[in-house]
Design a protein around this motif. Structure first.
Motif, short mmCIF file in Angstrom:
data_model
loop_
_atom_site.label_atom_id
_atom_site.label_comp_id
_atom_site.label_asym_id
_atom_site.label_seq_id
_atom_site.Cartn_x
_atom_site.Cartn_y
_atom_site.Cartn_z
N THR A 159 34.36 33.72 40.83
CA THR A 159 34.49 33.86 42.28
C THR A 159 35.92 34.15 42.67
O THR A 159 36.19 34.99 43.55
CB THR A 159 34.00 32.57 42.98
N ARG A 160 36.85 33.46 42.03
CA ARG A 160 38.27 33.63 42.37
C ARG A 160 38.77 35.02 41.99
O ARG A 160 39.51 35.64 42.76
CB ARG A 160 39.08 32.54 41.65
N ILE A 161 38.38 35.52 40.84
CA ILE A 161 38.79 36.87 40.44
C ILE A 161 38.29 37.89 41.46
O ILE A 161 39.03 38.77 41.90
CB ILE A 161 38.27 37.19 39.02
N ASP A 162 37.03 37.75 41.84
CA ASP A 162 36.46 38.68 42.82
C ASP A 162 37.21 38.59 44.15
O ASP A 162 37.51 39.62 44.78
CB ASP A 162 34.98 38.35 43.04
N ALA A 163 37.54 37.36 44.58
CA ALA A 163 38.24 37.18 45.85
C ALA A 163 39.64 37.79 45.81
O ALA A 163 40.06 38.45 46.76
CB ALA A 163 38.33 35.69 46.18
#
Length: 241
Positions: free
Chosen positions: A165-169
């Protein structure tokens, strides 16, 4: 969220491995810091650059203490094969040689966000609440049983998902951060999955009584509260005049 884990009652029959596993997995599913308002705003792309930098600076204080707590856990083991296996966690963060490992990758994240690595290393901007949360976790691993210390590490059950999720964000919303800075998050997807399954197997094998099972669940709740308290401190700092 309270930082004090509820006491184990020790009453009742031993949970089956299936029920024990389900109770352990339920803790991060319900209490992991991916639900914290600060993380929610981060993943929605709502953080200002100064807020994201404040998180990077303060989270580094936690990152640099991960190999410290793992060394304290390792010292509790009386089996050489288990010590060799757990040593890998220390090397994952400290690196097998200078210039490698998770701490180095976090320093590169800081640089990608415009934070000089010496500013990160100095710790001068670490918030008191963050120091308290990290000290509490390190001392927990120092003073509690091997079972409880290993069980506390099971927040890693939820780590791969939050890293994705963090990479995508970051790729969507924080393009001002150089992509090379995301290597830490990418590396933790595989490491977190591997480490959590290893730790879960140990906890299931070691908890021989209902009291020990409940102590393991309470330890995992405590670790979730540590991560939540850390974000409370970071989030609250932005409200100061």
């Amino acid at each position: 969220m309270s930082t004090v884990a509820p006491p184990a009652t020790g009453a009742g029959e031993l949970w089956s491995p299936e029920e024990f596993t389900a109770r352990l997995r339920a803790v991060p599913a319900e209490r992991y810091h991916d639900r914290h308002p600060f993380n929610l705003r981060m993943h929605e792309g709502a953080l200002r650059p100064d807020e994201l930098r404040r998180w990077i600076l303060n989270r580094f204080h936690y990152q640099r203490h991960i190999p410290v707590k793992d060394a304290l856990i390792l010292a509790k083991f009386d089996d050489s094969s288990l010590r060799r296996s757990w040593l890998r966690r220390i090397q994952d963060h400290d690196g097998p040689v200078e210039g490698e490992g998770g701490i180095e990758r976090w320093l590169r994240l800081g640089e990608a966000a415009g934070i000089d690595r010496e500013r990160l290393r100095s710790g001068a901007e670490v918030l008191p609440g963050v120091r308290l949360a990290v000290d509490g976790y390190v001392n927990f691993c120092r003073l509690r049983s091997a079972l409880e210390a290993v069980a506390a590490s099971l927040t890693e059950l939820a780590a791969p998902a939050i890293m994705r999720t963090r990479i995508d964000a970051f790729e969507r919303h924080y393009r001002w951060i150089e992509t090379d800075g995301l290597v830490y998050f990418q590396s933790r997807i595989g490491q977190g999955g591997r480490d959590s399954e290893e730790a879960l197997a140990l906890v299931l094998a070691w908890a021989a009584t209902r009291q020990e099972q409940e102590a393991a669940v309470a330890a995992l709740r405590f670790k979730c509260d540590v991560l939540w308290a850390l974000l409370d401190a970071v989030d609250g700092a932005g409200e100061r005049p």
